[in-house]
Design an enzyme around this catalytic site. Structure first.
Site, PDB file in Angstrom:
ATOM      1  N   TYR A 143      45.056 -57.347  17.474  1.00 28.95           N
ATOM      2  CA  TYR A 143      44.594 -57.992  16.235  1.00 28.95           C
ATOM      3  C   TYR A 143      45.747 -58.496  15.371  1.00 28.95           C
ATOM      4  O   TYR A 143      45.569 -59.412  14.576  1.00 28.95           O
ATOM      5  CB  TYR A 143      43.774 -57.004  15.391  1.00 28.95           C
ATOM      6  CG  TYR A 143      42.305 -56.959  15.690  1.00 28.95           C
ATOM      7  CD1 TYR A 143      41.834 -56.766  16.981  1.00 28.95           C
ATOM      8  CD2 TYR A 143      41.365 -57.094  14.670  1.00 28.95           C
ATOM      9  CE1 TYR A 143      40.489 -56.689  17.243  1.00 28.95           C
ATOM     10  CE2 TYR A 143      40.008 -57.026  14.924  1.00 28.95           C
ATOM     11  CZ  TYR A 143      39.575 -56.821  16.212  1.00 28.95           C
ATOM     12  OH  TYR A 143      38.242 -56.752  16.472  1.00 28.95           O
ATOM     13  N   LYS A 191      44.473 -49.661  29.374  1.00 29.60           N
ATOM     14  CA  LYS A 191      44.391 -50.522  30.563  1.00 29.60           C
ATOM     15  C   LYS A 191      45.759 -50.467  31.242  1.00 29.60           C
ATOM     16  O   LYS A 191      46.440 -51.482  31.438  1.00 29.60           O
ATOM     17  CB  LYS A 191      43.996 -51.952  30.125  1.00 29.60           C
ATOM     18  CG  LYS A 191      43.683 -52.900  31.261  1.00 29.60           C
ATOM     19  CD  LYS A 191      42.382 -52.613  31.977  1.00 29.60           C
ATOM     20  CE  LYS A 191      42.227 -53.520  33.185  1.00 29.60           C
ATOM     21  NZ  LYS A 191      41.055 -53.182  34.022  1.00 29.60           N
ATOM     22  N   ASP A 223      37.678 -50.632  31.036  1.00 27.84           N
ATOM     23  CA  ASP A 223      36.479 -51.159  31.707  1.00 27.84           C
ATOM     24  C   ASP A 223      35.602 -50.012  32.193  1.00 27.84           C
ATOM     25  O   ASP A 223      34.381 -50.001  32.008  1.00 27.84           O
ATOM     26  CB  ASP A 223      36.848 -52.133  32.847  1.00 27.84           C
ATOM     27  CG  ASP A 223      37.944 -51.609  33.772  1.00 27.84           C
ATOM     28  OD1 ASP A 223      38.523 -50.536  33.488  1.00 27.84           O
ATOM     29  OD2 ASP A 223      38.213 -52.275  34.794  1.00 27.84           O
ATOM     30  N   ASP A 247      37.127 -51.733  19.014  1.00 31.07           N
ATOM     31  CA  ASP A 247      36.111 -52.631  18.455  1.00 31.07           C
ATOM     32  C   ASP A 247      34.971 -52.805  19.460  1.00 31.07           C
ATOM     33  O   ASP A 247      33.798 -52.654  19.120  1.00 31.07           O
ATOM     34  CB  ASP A 247      36.760 -53.988  18.137  1.00 31.07           C
ATOM     35  CG  ASP A 247      35.758 -54.980  17.575  1.00 31.07           C
ATOM     36  OD1 ASP A 247      35.024 -54.619  16.650  1.00 31.07           O
ATOM     37  OD2 ASP A 247      35.708 -56.124  18.085  1.00 31.07           O
ATOM     38  N   ASP A 251      30.842 -50.961  19.579  1.00 30.67           N
ATOM     39  CA  ASP A 251      29.573 -51.698  19.654  1.00 30.67           C
ATOM     40  C   ASP A 251      28.745 -51.235  20.852  1.00 30.67           C
ATOM     41  O   ASP A 251      27.531 -51.066  20.754  1.00 30.67           O
ATOM     42  CB  ASP A 251      29.817 -53.211  19.763  1.00 30.67           C
ATOM     43  CG  ASP A 251      29.822 -53.905  18.396  1.00 30.67           C
ATOM     44  OD1 ASP A 251      30.336 -53.306  17.440  1.00 30.67           O
ATOM     45  OD2 ASP A 251      29.299 -55.037  18.301  1.00 30.67           O
TER      46      ASP A 251
HETATM   47  C1  IPM Z   1      34.460 -54.383  12.947  1.00 25.89           C
HETATM   48  C2  IPM Z   1      34.261 -55.868  12.841  1.00 25.89           C
HETATM   49  C3  IPM Z   1      35.554 -56.528  12.426  1.00 25.89           C
HETATM   50  C4  IPM Z   1      36.585 -56.213  13.495  1.00 25.89           C
HETATM   51  C5  IPM Z   1      35.463 -58.037  12.186  1.00 25.89           C
HETATM   52  C6  IPM Z   1      34.421 -58.382  11.167  1.00 25.89           C
HETATM   53  C7  IPM Z   1      36.798 -58.632  11.808  1.00 25.89           C
HETATM   54  O1  IPM Z   1      33.770 -56.378  14.032  1.00 25.89           O
HETATM   55  O2  IPM Z   1      34.832 -53.760  11.927  1.00 25.89           O
HETATM   56  O3  IPM Z   1      34.227 -53.818  14.009  1.00 25.89           O
HETATM   57  O4  IPM Z   1      36.659 -56.924  14.511  1.00 25.89           O
HETATM   58  O5  IPM Z   1      37.320 -55.251  13.333  1.00 25.89           O
HETATM   59 MN    MN Z   2      33.322 -54.869  15.562  1.00 28.26          MN
END
Ligand code: IPM
Ligand code: MN
Length: 361
Positions: A143, A191, A223, A247, A251
């Site tokens: 990032y 990785k 992965d 990140d 999710d």
């Molecule tokens: C998160 C979000 C952020 C990230 C975005 C909105 C920049 O997806 O906090 O997970 O990628 O860190």
């Molecule tokens: Mn995110």
């Protein structure tokens, strides 16, 4: 407690104002019940700050953050801002906030609610009583690595994944300590079969593990970790990983809990100053419909009491109140299994009612 506690709320964009407004009710209720002298203030952040100041993270907001004890953030971003230059994007404001406050520890607990086992696409036997914590490094890695950018003619673009030993050590050290206080298992995700950064990551974590003899350390490629998280999630206790990997994995892990609308997060620096936010985004598709799930943000308030204010009792009180509402079959749209659901505001109100119902089991 007489000392004033200052909480700054940054509602942000999209569904941010709706979820933070329910969370504010919870903050007020807790302040009353526990006689905490909590003062809340608001600041502009993200797209709404671009609209007013042409800057997603204006100085006015920075100064308010400096004066606060903790920050509650809604969400940032929206279609309207997608084509702005990089510095003006709401997401850049969020990254600048994380970097400037040095919030290198991102804590994302993945707790399953037995009341919601039918809302997940994963069979309940795999997720019942699930309790994982993902520790994501938040201020370095892909990032933030330099160099980055587009070549002049826009035919090529590049980013850099970069970590130094001290950045890897400080986040791993946090994760080891946490694992030591929980299930004593730490899985470091990388990785290393391809990336030099991951090889350094792995070597650094291994070295640190000598300090934490009671913690069982394992390593997993990212992965495979993505697959294992949905196939056999209960093998995990604490997971520590690089910024982008964290990140993505968080999710994926949200599926286990039934909805991304359930997942809170804390971003901390070395002094336990924290920014607390739901892990979901601004969800432009459901804005202003009073259907967004406020639980992730309300649980983020719970995490604020746990981490910044060292009040595990209040964390538990909020968590228990959320569970009681779910137990009564009251669900927002995202977690409802049939067609019945309650609104964002109703969910907030029911949780407040349960909070008032009592502080103990
Ligand atoms: C998160 C979000 C952020 C990230 C975005 C909105 C920049 O997806 O906090 O997970 O990628 O860190
Ligand atoms: Mn995110």
């Amino acid at each position: 407690m007489d000392k004033k506690i200052k909480i700054l709320i940054l509602p942000g964009d999209g569904v941010g104002p709706e979820v933070t407004s329910e969370a504010k009710k919870v903050i007020n209720t807790i302040s009353d019940i526990y006689k905490l002298n909590i003062e809340t203030d608001y600041g502009l952040f993200g797209g709404v700050a671009v609209d007013k100041f042409d800057n997603p993270f204006p100085d006015e907001t920075k100064n308010k953050i400096i004066e606060s004890d903790a920050v509650l953030l809604g969400a940032v971003g929206g279609k309207k801002y997608d084509n702005l230059s990089k510095e003006k994007k709401p997401e850049s404001g969020l990254l600048a906030l994380r970097k400037q406050l040095n919030l290198f520890i991102n804590i994302r607990p993945i707790i399953s609610f037995s009341e919601l086992s039918n809302s997940s696409s994963i069979k309940s036997e795999y997720i019942d009583n699930l309790d994982i914590v993902i520790i994501r490094e938040l201020v370095s890695g892909l990032y933030f690595g330099e160099p980055r950018g587009f070549k002049d003619d826009n035919t090529e673009a590049f980013n850099t994944m970069r970590y130094n030993v001290s950045e890897i050590s400080r986040i791993s050290d946090y994760a080891f300590k946490l694992a030591n206080n929980r299930g004593k298992k730490l899985c470091s995700v990388d990785k290393a079969n391809v990336l030099e950064v991951s090889q350094l990551w792995r070597a650094t974590v291994n070295k640190l593990s000598e300090k934490y003899k009671d913690v069982e350390l394992s390593h997993m490629y990212v992965d495979n970790a993505a697959m294992q998280l949905v196939q056999n999630p209960k093998q995990f206790d604490v997971v520590v990983t690089e910024n982008l990997f964290g990140d993505i994995l968080s999710d994926i892990a949200s599926v286990l809990t039934g909805s991304i609308g359930m997942l809170p997060s804390a971003s901390l620096n070395e002094n336990n100053f924290g920014v607390y936010e739901p892990i979901h985004g601004s969800a432009p598709d459901i804005v202003d419909q009073n259907i967004v799930n406020p639980i992730a943000t309300i649980l983020s308030v719970a995490m604020m009491f746990q981490h910044t204010f060292d009040r595990l009792d209040i964390y538990n009180h909020i968590l228990r109140s959320v569970k009681l509402v779910l137990k009564e079959g009251k669900y927002t749209k995202d977690i409802s299994v049939n067609k019945d659901y309650i609104s964002t505001e109703e969910m907030g109100n029911y949780i407040v009612e349960k909070l008032k119902g009592g502080t103990s089991e």
